[in-house]
Design a protein around this motif. Structure first.
Motif, PDB file in Angstrom:
ATOM      1  N   LEU A  27       0.849  -1.188   0.000  1.00  0.00           N
ATOM      2  CA  LEU A  27       0.000   0.000   0.000  1.00  0.00           C
ATOM      3  C   LEU A  27       0.883   1.236   0.000  1.00  0.00           C
ATOM      4  CD1 LEU A  27      -2.744  -0.913   2.629  1.00  0.00           C
ATOM      5  CD2 LEU A  27      -3.009  -0.783   0.171  1.00  0.00           C
ATOM      6  N   ARG A  29       0.729   5.776   0.083  1.00  0.00           N
ATOM      7  CA  ARG A  29      -0.098   6.952   0.341  1.00  0.00           C
ATOM      8  C   ARG A  29       0.780   8.194   0.335  1.00  0.00           C
ATOM      9  NH1 ARG A  29      -4.957   8.003   1.897  1.00  0.00           N
ATOM     10  NH2 ARG A  29      -5.457   5.838   2.303  1.00  0.00           N
ATOM     11  N   MET A  69      -2.885   1.160   7.182  1.00  0.00           N
ATOM     12  CA  MET A  69      -2.081   0.541   6.127  1.00  0.00           C
ATOM     13  C   MET A  69      -1.280  -0.633   6.696  1.00  0.00           C
ATOM     14  SD  MET A  69      -0.783   4.010   4.208  1.00  0.00           S
ATOM     15  CE  MET A  69       0.493   3.228   3.259  1.00  0.00           C
ATOM     16  N   ASN A 130      -6.862  -2.786   1.706  1.00  0.00           N
ATOM     17  CA  ASN A 130      -7.137  -1.365   1.852  1.00  0.00           C
ATOM     18  C   ASN A 130      -8.505  -1.180   2.522  1.00  0.00           C
ATOM     19  OD1 ASN A 130      -7.492   1.386   1.610  1.00  0.00           O
ATOM     20  ND2 ASN A 130      -6.737   1.476  -0.486  1.00  0.00           N
ATOM     21  N   ASP A 133     -11.172   0.817   0.421  1.00  0.00           N
ATOM     22  CA  ASP A 133     -11.760   0.065  -0.694  1.00  0.00           C
ATOM     23  C   ASP A 133     -12.759  -0.978  -0.208  1.00  0.00           C
ATOM     24  OD1 ASP A 133     -10.278   1.555  -2.447  1.00  0.00           O
ATOM     25  OD2 ASP A 133      -8.758   0.007  -2.802  1.00  0.00           O
TER      26      ASP A 133
END
Length: 171
Positions: A27, A29, A69, A130, A133
């Motif tokens: 992941l 960000r 995360m 996630n 999501d």
């Protein structure tokens, strides 16, 4: 408060993008400009540039997003939905879910990359790394046929309690 990196999780910071790799996936960000992130041995520290209201809110948000995360790449997230109603059903077809929800046609719901679904009788389990999501996919599926208060038919979260209304009465 530091975010503890569990065993097998690696964090790297390139420019203003934090990337976290773990056993379940990767992941990344983008970090807001006034927030600084430092990766030390086994933990991630988040600092803010000032004590203004905006910086304090971004500080807490960024710290929680990073913690999510780390949790996502180690154990993952899941939401459980329940279908109630006569003739209401669903099944997995490739990378999509097919629903029969009392409409004149079946609904084909495509799944996002990184989100998986499992169907067992009237229970749908949405899972992925996630949290955003997984939650958004579950909310979109629930919106296909929200539960109604009279008979309780529709798609609801497993832990959701539907407040039932009394129907029409005659004298």
């Amino acid at each position: 408060m530091p975010v503890i990196l569990s065993k097998g999780v690696q964090a790297t910071l390139k420019d203003s993008t934090l990337e976290i790799k773990g056993p379940k996936g990767v992941l990344s960000r983008k970090i807001p400009p006034d927030i600084s992130v430092k990766i030390q041995e086994g933990e991630i520290l988040v600092h803010r540039s000032s004590d203004s209201r905006e910086h304090r809110s971004f500080h807490g948000l960024t710290r929680n997003l990073i913690a999510n995360m780390v949790h996502g790449v180690t154990t993952g997230f899941s939401r459980v939905l329940e279908i109630n109603g006569v003739g209401y059903k669903s099944q997995v077809k490739g990378r999509a879910l097919e629903f029969n929800l009392g409409y004149s046609h079946p609904i084909l719901f495509p799944l996002k990359q990184g989100v998986d679904a499992a169907v067992e009788k009237n229970i749908i389990t949405i899972s992925g790394v996630n949290k955003e999501d997984v939650g958004q996919t579950a909310a979109n599926i629930r919106a296909l046929r929200p539960p109604e208060p009279y008979k309780g038919k529709g798609i609801k979260y497993k832990e959701e309690k539907i407040i039932r209304k009394a129907g029409k009465t005659t004298k």
